[in-house]
Design a protein around this motif. Structure first.
Motif, PDB file in Angstrom:
ATOM      1  N   UNK A 133       1.027  -1.344   0.012  1.00  0.00           N
ATOM      2  CA  UNK A 133       0.136   0.001  -0.165  1.00  0.00           C
ATOM      3  C   UNK A 133       0.870   1.216  -0.084  1.00  0.00           C
ATOM      4  N   UNK A 134       0.641   2.248  -1.005  1.00  0.00           N
ATOM      5  CA  UNK A 134       1.316   3.409  -0.944  1.00  0.00           C
ATOM      6  C   UNK A 134       0.230   4.732  -0.879  1.00  0.00           C
ATOM      7  N   UNK A 135       0.753   5.887  -0.498  1.00  0.00           N
ATOM      8  CA  UNK A 135       0.073   7.094  -0.679  1.00  0.00           C
ATOM      9  C   UNK A 135      -0.811   6.967  -2.055  1.00  0.00           C
ATOM     10  N   UNK A 136      -2.050   7.530  -2.069  1.00  0.00           N
ATOM     11  CA  UNK A 136      -2.675   7.416  -3.404  1.00  0.00           C
ATOM     12  C   UNK A 136      -1.845   8.521  -4.244  1.00  0.00           C
ATOM     13  N   UNK A 137      -1.440   9.376  -3.942  1.00  0.00           N
ATOM     14  CA  UNK A 137      -0.596  10.514  -4.834  1.00  0.00           C
ATOM     15  C   UNK A 137       0.660   9.697  -5.351  1.00  0.00           C
ATOM     16  N   UNK A 138       0.969   8.778  -4.890  1.00  0.00           N
ATOM     17  CA  UNK A 138       2.292   7.875  -5.284  1.00  0.00           C
ATOM     18  C   UNK A 138       2.011   6.742  -6.221  1.00  0.00           C
TER      19      UNK A 138
END
Length: 335
Positions: A133-138
């Motif tokens: 899981x990563x930040x939606x922006x990335x």
């Protein structure tokens, strides 16, 4: 009495204070009875490559407790990494941190990556075969850089065997709750949430209302915008997106015109260009890669769109020192 949960905390250069502070304060509340802040049930130690203080992205300095030579890996269950401000810069740290991370893996210590720390683990080959899981922006940037690693969308955190990931921000509280619950029980894990002015812990699949909600927007427009972000790099057409919503393109365009004064296609292009702009200012990746990440075909087309939208070339935009503020609502958008 040995603590039930033992963690090594490894902030990377220019780490974000929000997830770091949120995570540690949740540990602190659960680590002791009442509010005494002793490390009885949970214990943590701040690790650095050397003994020099670590600078957060805000400039705040953090004192290091131990260096790698002082670590007894058998005395820890997790190594928790907090990512730096720039995803590309964090990935570039791989040569410096790879030996340390492999020592942890060899000792059976589970790796936890928070915020952009996933880019470091992926660059070291330590996420191969794992979900992340990563930040939606990335998300688009991560997929483009590491296409063999499966990225889960719209999740706050993910437990995948010996690899645990978290999108960052206040989701670090929810991750801390889950880690504590697995080691110390749910009751202790929830302790202190009221003191932190947090209503409740969120499930890993919690959908962020703030990601979609905006005054004057209908539910279908909100959902369409979420789908646009999710399919940022894809060749999905507006007609296909409308079909996923169960409406016609004409109906979708009418709703976007009413709420944003432009067509659905115009808004989708704006989202892509804002992401491209952010990547130009915060990475060294070339136009071709960024164009692929944001679904704008090739470098030439992206360059034309950037010039039309921002009034300068992509190179001139990248060279801006401070850049323009992020435009959540388009200003003179490309139609």
């Amino acid at each position: 009495m040995a603590p039930d949960l033992r963690l090594l905390i490894l902030p990377l250069p220019e780490f974000a204070l929000l997830p770091f502070g949120a995570f540690l304060d949740k540990l602190r509340f659960s680590a002791d009875d009442e509010d005494y802040s002793r490390q009885r049930y949970c214990a943590w130690t701040v690790l650095g490559l050397d003994s020099a203080p670590l600078a957060a992205s805000s400039g705040a300095m953090l004192q290091v407790d131990v260096t790698p030579a002082q670590v007894d890996w058998r005395a820890h269950d997790y190594l928790v990494l907090f990512g730096g401000r720039s995803a590309a810069a964090t990935a570039a740290l791989a040569p410096r941190y790879k030996t340390l991370l492999k020592q942890a893996v060899k000792a059976g210590v589970k790796l936890v990556c928070i915020d952009n720390a996933a880019f470091l683990l992926a660059a070291c080959g330590l996420l191969d075969g794992h979900k992340v899981v990563v930040h939606w922006r990335h998300e688009a940037e991560f997929r483009a850089s590491y296409p063999k690693v499966q990225v889960l969308t719209e999740q706050l955190y993910c437990f995948d065997g010996a690899r645990i990931s978290c999108a960052g921000g206040t989701a670090a509280i929810d991750l801390a709750v889950e880690l504590i619950a697995r080691a110390c029980g749910r009751t202790r894990a929830l302790k202190g949430l009221a003191d932190m002015l947090v209503d409740e812990s969120r499930d890993s699949r919690h959908a962020l209302r703030s990601l979609d909600a905006a005054p004057g927007q209908g539910r279908q427009v909100q959902r369409a915008m979420a789908l646009m972000r999710h399919h940022l790099a894809s060749a999905l057409s507006v007609e296909q997106l409308a079909a996923e919503l169960g409406i016609s393109r004409r109906q979708l365009d009418r709703q976007f015109q009413a709420s944003h004064g432009m067509s659905a296609k115009g808004w989708w292009l704006e989202i892509r260009l804002q992401q491209a702009r952010w990547r130009l200012l915060n990475s060294s990746h070339g136009l071709a890669q960024i164009a692929d990440e944001v679904g704008l075909g090739d470098a030439s087309y992206l360059g034309k769109c950037v010039r039309k939208r921002f009034g300068c070339t992509a190179l001139a935009l990248r060279q801006q020192s401070g850049g323009l503020p992020y435009c959540g609502v388009p200003n003179n958008p490309v139609q």
